[in-house]
Design a protein around this motif. Structure first.
Motif, PDB file in Angstrom:
ATOM      1  N   LYS A   1     -26.785 -38.926 -30.550  1.00  0.00           N
ATOM      2  CA  LYS A   1     -26.864 -37.625 -29.869  1.00  0.00           C
ATOM      3  C   LYS A   1     -27.347 -36.579 -30.864  1.00  0.00           C
ATOM      4  N   TRP A   2     -28.400 -35.863 -30.510  1.00  0.00           N
ATOM      5  CA  TRP A   2     -29.005 -34.840 -31.361  1.00  0.00           C
ATOM      6  C   TRP A   2     -28.601 -33.445 -30.866  1.00  0.00           C
ATOM      7  N   ILE A   3     -27.965 -32.676 -31.734  1.00  0.00           N
ATOM      8  CA  ILE A   3     -27.518 -31.320 -31.406  1.00  0.00           C
ATOM      9  C   ILE A   3     -28.117 -30.350 -32.433  1.00  0.00           C
ATOM     10  N   LEU A   4     -28.648 -29.240 -31.962  1.00  0.00           N
ATOM     11  CA  LEU A   4     -29.197 -28.218 -32.858  1.00  0.00           C
ATOM     12  C   LEU A   4     -28.776 -26.848 -32.348  1.00  0.00           C
ATOM     13  N   THR A   5     -28.148 -26.075 -33.213  1.00  0.00           N
ATOM     14  CA  THR A   5     -27.625 -24.778 -32.791  1.00  0.00           C
ATOM     15  C   THR A   5     -27.770 -23.752 -33.910  1.00  0.00           C
ATOM     16  N   PRO A   6     -27.980 -22.474 -33.578  1.00  0.00           N
ATOM     17  CA  PRO A   6     -28.025 -21.447 -34.619  1.00  0.00           C
ATOM     18  C   PRO A   6     -26.630 -21.168 -35.147  1.00  0.00           C
ATOM     19  N   VAL A   7     -26.533 -20.823 -36.431  1.00  0.00           N
ATOM     20  CA  VAL A   7     -25.240 -20.521 -37.041  1.00  0.00           C
ATOM     21  C   VAL A   7     -25.381 -19.329 -37.982  1.00  0.00           C
ATOM     22  N   ASP A   8     -24.380 -18.453 -37.940  1.00  0.00           N
ATOM     23  CA  ASP A   8     -24.326 -17.341 -38.896  1.00  0.00           C
ATOM     24  C   ASP A   8     -23.657 -17.783 -40.185  1.00  0.00           C
ATOM     25  N   GLU A   9     -22.743 -18.769 -40.049  1.00  0.00           N
ATOM     26  CA  GLU A   9     -21.956 -19.194 -41.198  1.00  0.00           C
ATOM     27  C   GLU A   9     -22.595 -20.365 -41.939  1.00  0.00           C
ATOM     28  N   GLY A  10     -23.880 -20.626 -41.678  1.00  0.00           N
ATOM     29  CA  GLY A  10     -24.500 -21.818 -42.207  1.00  0.00           C
ATOM     30  C   GLY A  10     -25.165 -21.700 -43.552  1.00  0.00           C
ATOM     31  N   GLN A  11     -24.952 -20.624 -44.279  1.00  0.00           N
ATOM     32  CA  GLN A  11     -25.625 -20.464 -45.563  1.00  0.00           C
ATOM     33  C   GLN A  11     -24.902 -21.157 -46.707  1.00  0.00           C
ATOM     34  N   GLN A  12     -23.651 -21.517 -46.502  1.00  0.00           N
ATOM     35  CA  GLN A  12     -22.889 -22.229 -47.520  1.00  0.00           C
ATOM     36  C   GLN A  12     -21.761 -23.011 -46.848  1.00  0.00           C
ATOM     37  N   PRO A  13     -21.250 -24.052 -47.501  1.00  0.00           N
ATOM     38  CA  PRO A  13     -20.156 -24.825 -46.908  1.00  0.00           C
ATOM     39  C   PRO A  13     -18.969 -23.937 -46.545  1.00  0.00           C
ATOM     40  N   SER A  14     -18.376 -24.207 -45.393  1.00  0.00           N
ATOM     41  CA  SER A  14     -17.246 -23.387 -44.965  1.00  0.00           C
ATOM     42  C   SER A  14     -16.366 -24.160 -43.994  1.00  0.00           C
ATOM     43  N   LYS A  15     -15.108 -23.779 -43.939  1.00  0.00           N
ATOM     44  CA  LYS A  15     -14.170 -24.369 -42.990  1.00  0.00           C
ATOM     45  C   LYS A  15     -14.600 -24.063 -41.561  1.00  0.00           C
ATOM     46  N   LYS A  16     -15.144 -22.878 -41.356  1.00  0.00           N
ATOM     47  CA  LYS A  16     -15.575 -22.468 -40.031  1.00  0.00           C
ATOM     48  C   LYS A  16     -16.712 -23.356 -39.527  1.00  0.00           C
ATOM     49  N   LEU A  17     -17.623 -23.701 -40.412  1.00  0.00           N
ATOM     50  CA  LEU A  17     -18.747 -24.543 -40.034  1.00  0.00           C
ATOM     51  C   LEU A  17     -18.272 -25.956 -39.668  1.00  0.00           C
ATOM     52  N   LEU A  18     -17.353 -26.486 -40.464  1.00  0.00           N
ATOM     53  CA  LEU A  18     -16.804 -27.815 -40.173  1.00  0.00           C
ATOM     54  C   LEU A  18     -16.046 -27.801 -38.840  1.00  0.00           C
ATOM     55  N   LYS A  19     -15.305 -26.743 -38.588  1.00  0.00           N
ATOM     56  CA  LYS A  19     -14.567 -26.621 -37.328  1.00  0.00           C
ATOM     57  C   LYS A  19     -15.527 -26.607 -36.145  1.00  0.00           C
ATOM     58  N   LYS A  20     -16.681 -25.956 -36.316  1.00  0.00           N
ATOM     59  CA  LYS A  20     -17.676 -25.912 -35.248  1.00  0.00           C
ATOM     60  C   LYS A  20     -18.152 -27.334 -34.900  1.00  0.00           C
ATOM     61  N   VAL A  21     -18.375 -28.143 -35.932  1.00  0.00           N
ATOM     62  CA  VAL A  21     -18.804 -29.524 -35.706  1.00  0.00           C
ATOM     63  C   VAL A  21     -17.707 -30.325 -35.002  1.00  0.00           C
ATOM     64  N   HIS A  22     -16.472 -30.167 -35.460  1.00  0.00           N
ATOM     65  CA  HIS A  22     -15.362 -30.923 -34.882  1.00  0.00           C
ATOM     66  C   HIS A  22     -15.095 -30.539 -33.423  1.00  0.00           C
ATOM     67  N   LYS A  23     -15.451 -29.316 -33.049  1.00  0.00           N
ATOM     68  CA  LYS A  23     -15.215 -28.868 -31.670  1.00  0.00           C
ATOM     69  C   LYS A  23     -16.293 -29.332 -30.704  1.00  0.00           C
ATOM     70  N   MET A  24     -17.410 -29.800 -31.230  1.00  0.00           N
ATOM     71  CA  MET A  24     -18.490 -30.249 -30.358  1.00  0.00           C
ATOM     72  C   MET A  24     -18.033 -31.442 -29.539  1.00  0.00           C
ATOM     73  N   ASP A  25     -18.494 -31.505 -28.297  1.00  0.00           N
ATOM     74  CA  ASP A  25     -18.157 -32.621 -27.432  1.00  0.00           C
ATOM     75  C   ASP A  25     -18.598 -33.929 -28.070  1.00  0.00           C
ATOM     76  N   LYS A  26     -17.673 -34.865 -28.199  1.00  0.00           N
ATOM     77  CA  LYS A  26     -17.974 -36.149 -28.834  1.00  0.00           C
ATOM     78  C   LYS A  26     -18.410 -37.152 -27.750  1.00  0.00           C
ATOM     79  N   ARG A  27     -19.619 -37.632 -27.873  1.00  0.00           N
ATOM     80  CA  ARG A  27     -20.102 -38.634 -26.920  1.00  0.00           C
ATOM     81  C   ARG A  27     -19.494 -39.996 -27.220  1.00  0.00           C
ATOM     82  N   PHE A  28     -19.191 -40.223 -28.495  1.00  0.00           N
ATOM     83  CA  PHE A  28     -18.694 -41.536 -28.913  1.00  0.00           C
ATOM     84  C   PHE A  28     -17.276 -41.381 -29.427  1.00  0.00           C
ATOM     85  N   LYS A  29     -16.293 -41.892 -28.701  1.00  0.00           N
ATOM     86  CA  LYS A  29     -14.891 -41.729 -29.075  1.00  0.00           C
ATOM     87  C   LYS A  29     -14.240 -43.086 -29.261  1.00  0.00           C
TER      88      LYS A  29
END
Length: 298
Positions: free
Chosen positions: A270-298
């Motif tokens: 599954k290919w997902i592409l989204t704009p992010v404001d917090e994407g300029q450096q590693p962050s907890k917020k960015l990781l949380k965004k990924v974890h919240k994405m709907d998981k096709r494979f569980k």
């Protein structure tokens, strides 16, 4: 009767509208290229040259490397393990034309059979309208007259900029110390760098691989593997960094399977592409965004 005619007329209009809308989701744009679109996303596929994904954009912002040097651009698909074909990539899978079938809002590309490996590759592209993302379903068919083992392998080239991250134990990334991976917020992060050598790492991930650059976040989801499932000498997640500031390959693999003559394996990404404001450096917020994405494979 009048009410029934009105209802049928309205139903016909809705069906026409649905058909028209669907027809625009995947279209032939000429020169054997096909464009998928949903929301602000577009993906361009080249059937004449290995069925590669040439472009993946959010509005006018591109995430895939656009160099035209051989083996440095687009997203391709190989069979694993690599030791069975070494280098260069198998032409029937990576460079030769694929046949095309476009119907029911699905684009299906089919390769010829490799004379050497005896496999045929099928790529099915479809759209997840709910999440506004794309699904690529790969199939490998054993066209040999004997049983053969193989694993699926997707390779996506991106610019050597931004950073890459995924769920893994930093101590399990091999070879150790080859790239400056850091463990933070429960994931591992690699901020891109450059050396005069080509580098590649293997890792046991958790079913996703992410890349952030230029205000965009690319996330690829696939089925998580146990450590015993990849092909010999391979891994669920691989990152290859070409020497200098040229390009990086985001690589993921499916399970190594034995196929009898005529059998096939299937594997989805599954290919997902989204704009992010917090994407300029590693962050907890960015990781949380990924974890919240709907998981096709569980």
């Amino acid at each position: 009767m009048k009410k029934l005619k009105t209802l049928l007329f309205c139903t016909g209009i809705l069906l026409c509208m649905t058909t028209t809308t669907s027809a625009k989701d995947i279209k032939d744009v000429g020169e054997s290229k096909y464009e998928l679109s949903v929301g602000d996303l577009t993906m361009t596929v080249d059937a004449a040259h290995g069925g590669k994904i040439l472009s993946f954009k959010y509005k006018d912002k591109e995430v895939i490397n656009q160099s035209r040097w051989p083996e440095s651009f687009g997203s391709t698909f190989w069979t694993s393990p690599q030791k069975e074909w070494n280098w260069p990539p198998v032409p029937e899978y990576d460079k030769n034309p694929y046949t095309v079938d476009l119907k029911d809002n699905q684009l299906t590309l089919t390769s010829s059979v490799s004379e050497r490996l005896k496999f045929r590759i099928i790529k099915e592209f479809s759209i997840d309208h709910l999440q506004k993302s794309f699904i690529v379903k790969y199939a490998i068919i054993n066209e040999d007259d004997k049983e053969r083992s193989v694993a699926p392998w997707e390779i996506t080239r991106v610019p050597n900029e931004g950073f890459i991250f995924f769920d893994a134990d930093v101590n399990d990334i091999t070879p150790a110390g080859l790239m400056p991976f850091q463990s933070s917020y429960g994931a591992v992060w690699y901020t891109t760098d450059a050396t005069n050598e080509n580098r590649k790492i293997n890792a046991d991930g958790k079913g996703w691989l992410a890349y952030s650059n230029n205000g965009l976040l690319l996330v690829k989801q696939f089925r998580d593997l146990d450590k015993s499932q990849p092909a010999p000498g391979e891994a669920e997640i691989q990152v290859y960094v070409n020497r200098g500031k040229t390009y990086i390959e985001l690589e993921s693999q499916g399970a190594y399977q034995s196929l009898k003559p005529g059998e096939k394996l299937s594997w989805e990404v599954k290919w997902i592409l989204t704009p992010v404001d917090e994407g300029q450096q590693p962050s907890k917020k960015l990781l949380k965004k990924v974890h919240k994405m709907d998981k096709r494979f569980k």
